[in-house]
Design an enzyme around this catalytic site. Structure first.
Site, short mmCIF file in Angstrom:
data_model
loop_
_atom_site.label_atom_id
_atom_site.label_comp_id
_atom_site.label_asym_id
_atom_site.label_seq_id
_atom_site.Cartn_x
_atom_site.Cartn_y
_atom_site.Cartn_z
N LYS A 76 0.84 -1.19 0.00
CA LYS A 76 0.00 0.00 0.00
C LYS A 76 0.88 1.25 0.00
O LYS A 76 1.94 1.26 0.63
CB LYS A 76 -0.89 -0.02 1.25
CG LYS A 76 -1.97 1.05 1.28
CD LYS A 76 -2.87 0.89 2.50
CE LYS A 76 -3.94 1.96 2.58
NZ LYS A 76 -4.80 1.80 3.78
N SER A 151 -9.68 1.98 2.86
CA SER A 151 -8.77 2.70 2.00
C SER A 151 -7.77 1.81 1.27
O SER A 151 -7.20 2.24 0.26
CB SER A 151 -8.00 3.74 2.82
OG SER A 151 -7.17 3.10 3.78
N SER A 175 -9.96 -0.32 7.05
CA SER A 175 -9.34 -0.11 5.73
C SER A 175 -8.70 -1.35 5.11
O SER A 175 -8.34 -1.32 3.94
CB SER A 175 -8.30 1.01 5.81
OG SER A 175 -8.94 2.25 5.76
#
Lengths: 481, 94, 480
Positions: A76, A151, A175
């Site tokens: 990420k 996210s 997330s």
């Protein structure tokens, strides 16, 4: 053989036995990215040449018996990789290349993993849809008109579309779990303090945890055991011993006590989701689990509590993006003629241009909650309510080994569908409490809705009881096959 | 209306965010909606409840006072938008 | 009588002398090239986390105990949020709710029964340095200083004159130096002080409007700035005007304070507990251990020296001002009996010689035993005080027995009448003109002849005896 269809365990066996090389494995994924990512937009940075070089080096000189030898992984974009772009999908960090590696990156590389690239996310992890990224939205692999969740949407979509074997995400209010649920992958948020946060670009420091997104539960257990452990660089890192989760995995859960909180099955939840969760609970009962309805009475306050604490911490964590040392700098803009001090003009111009709307909204909310005259009414009160939410779980885990709920109240929504921030915030209702309480939680596949959209089931456990949670998830996974 | 545009604008300045009139309008109404929702926290009795700022119960996490190598100034300044003679350069500060 | 009474509070920042910074492992060295003592942590780069330096934590506890504070049972850190380009994270890790020490006091000169109240002692990280390009449109940022551990000491508004402020700072500095936790060097910025001052009508209880004073770089400067402010505010008040709350900068060249350009910033620091740092407990055991380890502090030592060694306030202060000298004094007293003689020898002669030879006091090799011996030689009349000073110059850097040294170098005082008489004879012969001059009534010739005798004996002749014998000789001859 399509290497991108295998799990980490299957690939690892092939690599360590010399049947395939790390380079072949990495190449297979890079090719897949080339073909598929045009439609998905899961990755924000890849460097195929460099990645292949690393894999080749490993084949030549590396130790192929390392835990993750030759296994490619997507990262990420809020986890620092030395000298690689790390931007949190925000314009304000454009061009930023950290001069250091996050602790989890060091651990991955020490164990022989190959870094595939950086994945898309909501800007600074503010969101549940990947729509706030400065690189544009990531598409759900199951329906390109829908969001992948967020996210960690890029990581979930990469794994879900087989553009990545597995990926790292971060979870502040769901997330990892929410996009995992929406993209039909496994997503695990460890106990707060289990995995070092050093090098994870902070959103809300008291809630953030790095965790794995994987094809199956066993892979998640393996990745977790590599990532976990005390880090002297993180004052909030626990010295709790790390079990070999993947070796200890078992389908045997007879006698385990499962609590099912009434509050998580309230109105507004998709009826198919409810039905699927009830079905799985029935399966678990048959396998010998004791399943009981129970209450977590302060659940209804979790979102309010979270949307004070998280933005407050974020407003302070994001203050450093000011154009002085790194990232975007905008010296001035036309609207700032009345501001006399040129330094303040630069701050205002840089930050106003560099942050997107959701980041601004959250910083405003957080700054307001901490500001003079409001601190007691908002931040301090929320911190006290957090104690009550935490206590609910502490009480519950005296009685239950695991708590099971849906991961989300609904499957993937359409891109652009949720325009009202509050509606977006409410979609985190089932995942936020685990972050507030600091407990571990995992989302695994619970089937699909009528439209064939993936849905997830969430298993939560007490502090550092990831093994219990993984075992339950492991069985659920088996029962769905 | 709990939070006026003036307060939003002031809050923006504290956060070093300049808000256009349109933004001010939009954020004020959105923040009001969110704060209205958050109001429910006021219903809970929190007398004698200690705040939780961090769930971990760790105490006295300390490091030994030893020096390790720093970055070189080149490394430290590598990402700088503006630099000169090993300094970061910013507009004149009053 | 003054119509107005000043009320002063001080805020003092002191660098703790740790090797590494408060939350990272960068060196705290002063004077390195810009941005060469930084790392991702003190640069506040995205993703980094702080870990507290144990020594800084302990030093802060020690300072709180030395300043008679209540030490908190557990402390946390808070973030102080404000934007400034020398502050990389745009928040400073400081302490708000739970400072290390609270409600302390420090006795100062003339206020031993009414010590200055200290509000708090807390830990925080220092910011970087800005260098302003006076002509151009830019400023330069050096972040080497960022993250150096500080304690901030805040007094109550409990100081009532510039002199008291000066005395407080002196006493505070010496006290901190005694703890060996800081070097308190104002030139290098390792001790910095801001002041708050307000005036009120003599006898009033309520405080007047407060002015914050910054940019004072010496203790004298602080005293001068306060004196200037008292004058300035007195004039305003006497003319019936109001003092407005503001921050003023001391200009040491112009010897005046000027109002700081009004900031566009409204201060709202939005303190909240730093979630990256958890709780630090200070157990009773730990507190007691540090308390037991505290050295005797200057004020107590001064009182003891006055009482035990019959020293004046002035002498006691001179000795105590430097911890090394104070302990050297007491060590020397084990070998020489007269405290006043030791005190004079150390505070005027030894300090002077060390200064001249550019030797740090703590690096002096001359042992207290040998120092005592020198003074014993003087007392026994074996060397003159002048020789004693010369010995100090020769031996300061060595561990050499002065008794042996004066034997070897023939520095022993000439006390034998016959020996001295012989030299006098020689001197008079060599300088018959001077003898004649003296006899003709030129008294200064005597002094010249004494000098010649001292020269011939390389200064070892007992000067009193030389004087006496020369006088006798010349006057006798005259009487013949």
């Amino acid at each position: 053989m399509d290497l991108t269809r295998l799990t980490a365990f299957q690939l690892r066996d092939l690599i360590s036995s010399g049947k395939i090389t790390a380079k072949e494995t990495t190449k297979a994924y890079l090719d897949k990215i080339t073909v598929t990512d045009k439609n998905i937009n899961a990755y924000v940075f890849i460097d195929p040449e460099k990645t292949l070089k690393k894999a080749t080096e490993l084949d030549k000189k590396g130790n192929l018996n390392l835990k993750l030898a030759g296994l490619p992984i997507a990262i990420k974009d809020n986890i620092c990789v030395k000298d690689e772009p790390t931007t949190c999908s925000s314009n304000i960090l454009s061009g930023f290349k950290p001069p250091y590696d996050a602790t989890v990156i060091e651990l991955l590389e020490k164990n022989g993993a190959i870094l595939l690239g950086k994945t898309n996310m909501d800007e600074f992890a503010f969101g549940s849809s990947c729509e706030t990224s400065c690189y544009g939205v990531t598409k759900n692999p199951y329906d390109a008109t829908r969001v992948p969740g967020g996210s960690s949407g890029g990581s979930a979509a990469a794994v879900g579309s087989e553009e990545a074997l597995w990926a790292l995400g971060s979870d502040t209010g769901g997330s990892i779990r929410q996009p995992a649920s929406l993209c039909n992958v496994v997503g695990l948020k460890p106990t707060y303090g289990r995995v070092s946060r050093y090098g994870l670009i902070a959103f809300a420091s008291s809630l953030d945890q790095i965790g794995p997104l994987t094809r199956d539960v066993k892979d998640a257990a393996l990745l977790l055991e590599v990532l976990s452990g005390f880090d002297p660089k993180d004052s909030t890192s626990s010295e709790e011993t790390v079990p070999e989760f993947s070796k200890k995995l078992t389908h045997e859960i007879k006698g385990i006590k499962i609590g099912v909180p009434e509050e998580y099955f309230s109105e507004g939840i998709d009826s198919k989701i409810k039905e699927r969760i009830e079905f799985i609970l029935g399966q678990l009962k048959k396998e010998g689990a004791k399943v009981e309805r129970m209450n977590l009475p302060h659940t209804e306050y979790a979102i309010s509590c979270y949307y004070i604490i998280a933005p407050s911490e974020a407003s302070s964590n994001l203050a450093r993006y000011d154009g002085v040392q790194y990232g975007l700098r905008v010296a001035d803009n036309q609207l700032l003629k009345n501001v006399k001090n040129p330094m303040i003009r630069m701050y205002l111009a840089t930050r106003s241009a560099g942050f997107g709307a959701e980041a601004k909204r959250r910083m405003l909310l957080g700054t307001y909650s901490l500001s003079s005259g409001y601190y007691e009414a908002y931040y301090l009160r929320a911190a006290k309510v957090r104690t009550l939410i935490k206590n609910d779980f502490q009480e519950a885990f005296k009685k239950y080994d695991c708590i099971i709920s849906p991961t989300t109240p609904a499957a993937a929504f359409r891109i652009g569908e949720k325009t009202d921030p509050l509606q977006m915030y409410l979609s985190d209702i089932f995942t936020i409490p685990a972050n507030l309480a600091g407990i571990p939680a995992i989302s695994v596949s619970a089937g699909t809705t009528q439209n064939n959209l993936p849905i997830g089931i969430q298993i939560m456990a007490d502090f550092f009881q990831e093994q219990k949670m993984l075992n339950t998830a492991y069985l659920i996974e088996k029962l769905q096959k | 209306m709990q939070i006026s545009k003036e307060i939003v604008s002031h809050t923006g300045h504290l956060a070093r965010l300049h808000l256009s009139d349109d933004e001010l309008e939009l954020y004020s109404s959105q923040l009001n909606k969110i704060l209205e929702y958050i109001e429910k926290l006021k219903k809970i009795d929190i007398t004698n409840i200690a705040p939780t700022f961090n769930v971990l119960n760790l105490k006295n996490v300390l490091r030994v006072d030893t020096v390790r190598p720093s970055l070189t100034s080149e490394e430290a300044l590598k990402n700088a938008p503006d630099k000169q003679d090993n300094f970061f350069v910013v507009p004149k500060v009053y | 009588m003054n119509k107005f009474e000043p009320v002063i509070g001080l805020e003092i920042h002191i660098h703790l002398s740790t090797e590494s910074k408060i939350f990272c492992s960068c060196s705290t060295k002063f004077g390195n090239s810009p941005n060469s003592l930084t790392c991702p942590i003190c640069l506040g780069l995205p993703g980094v986390l702080p870990v507290l330096n144990k020594k800084a934590f302990h030093y802060a506890i020690k300072s709180s105990l030395a300043l008679n504070c209540q030490v908190s049972e557990s402390i946390t850190f808070d973030r102080k949020n404000y934007y400034y380009p020398d502050l990389p994270k745009n928040y400073q890790i400081s302490q708000y709710g739970t400072p290390v020490g609270r409600n302390g006091f420090l006795k100062i000169k003339n206020r031993s029964s009414n010590p200055v109240k200290i509000n708090r002692v807390h830990m925080e990280e220092d910011a970087g340095k800005l260098i302003h390009d006076q002509n151009g449109k830019i400023s330069f940022v050096d972040l080497n200083r960022t993250g150096i551990p500080l304690i901030e000491i805040v007094t109550e508004p409990d100081i009532y004159s510039p002199d008291e402020a000066y005395d407080f700072l002196q006493e505070l500095k010496i006290t901190i130096l005694y703890l060996e936790i800081a070097d308190c060097n104002m030139e290098e910025g390792s001790l910095r002080c801001d002041a708050n001052i307000s005036l009120r009508k003599a006898g009033d209880k309520k405080l007047g409007t407060k002015i914050e004073l910054k940019n004072m770089n010496t203790f004298k400067g602080i005293r001068q700035a306060l004196e200037y402010e008292i004058q300035r505010q007195t004039i305003l008040l006497e003319e019936g005007e109001k003092v407005t709350h503001q921050t003023r900068l001391w200009d040491p060249l112009k010897q005046k304070t000027t109002s700081m350009r009004s900031k566009e910033d409204i201060h709202d620091y939005r303190y909240f507990p730093d979630p990256d740092l958890l709780t630090y407990e200070i157990s009773n055991k730990m507190r007691n251990k540090f308390k037991d380890e505290l050295p005797e502090l200057p004020m107590a030592k001064r009182e003891r020296f006055k009482k035990d060694y019959f020293l004046s306030e002035y002498d006691a202060d001179l000795l105590v001002r430097d911890k090394f000298i104070a302990s050297y004094f007491e060590e020397t007293l084990k070998f020489h009996i007269n405290p006043k003689a030791v005190c004079n020898f150390l505070t005027s002669d030894m300090v002077g010689v060390a200064h001249e030879k550019k030797i740090k006091l703590s690096n002096i090799k001359l042992t207290p035993k040998n120092c005592g011996k020198i003074l014993n030689l003087v007392k026994e009349g074996l060397i003159s005080i002048k020789t004693a000073k010369e010995l100090l110059f020769d031996l300061l850097n060595y561990d050499i027995d002065p008794e042996k040294y004066i034997e070897e170098k023939n520095l022993k005082q000439m006390n034998e009448t016959s020996e001295i008489k012989n030299v006098i004879e020689t001197a008079c012969k060599e300088n018959s003109q001077a003898v004649t001059d003296y006899k003709n009534g030129k008294n200064s010739a005597l002094k010249f002849l004494v000098g010649q005798v001292m020269r011939l004996t390389k200064g070892t002749a007992n000067p009193a005896m030389v004087n006496k014998l020369l006088n006798e000789k010349l006057n006798k001859e005259e009487g013949k």
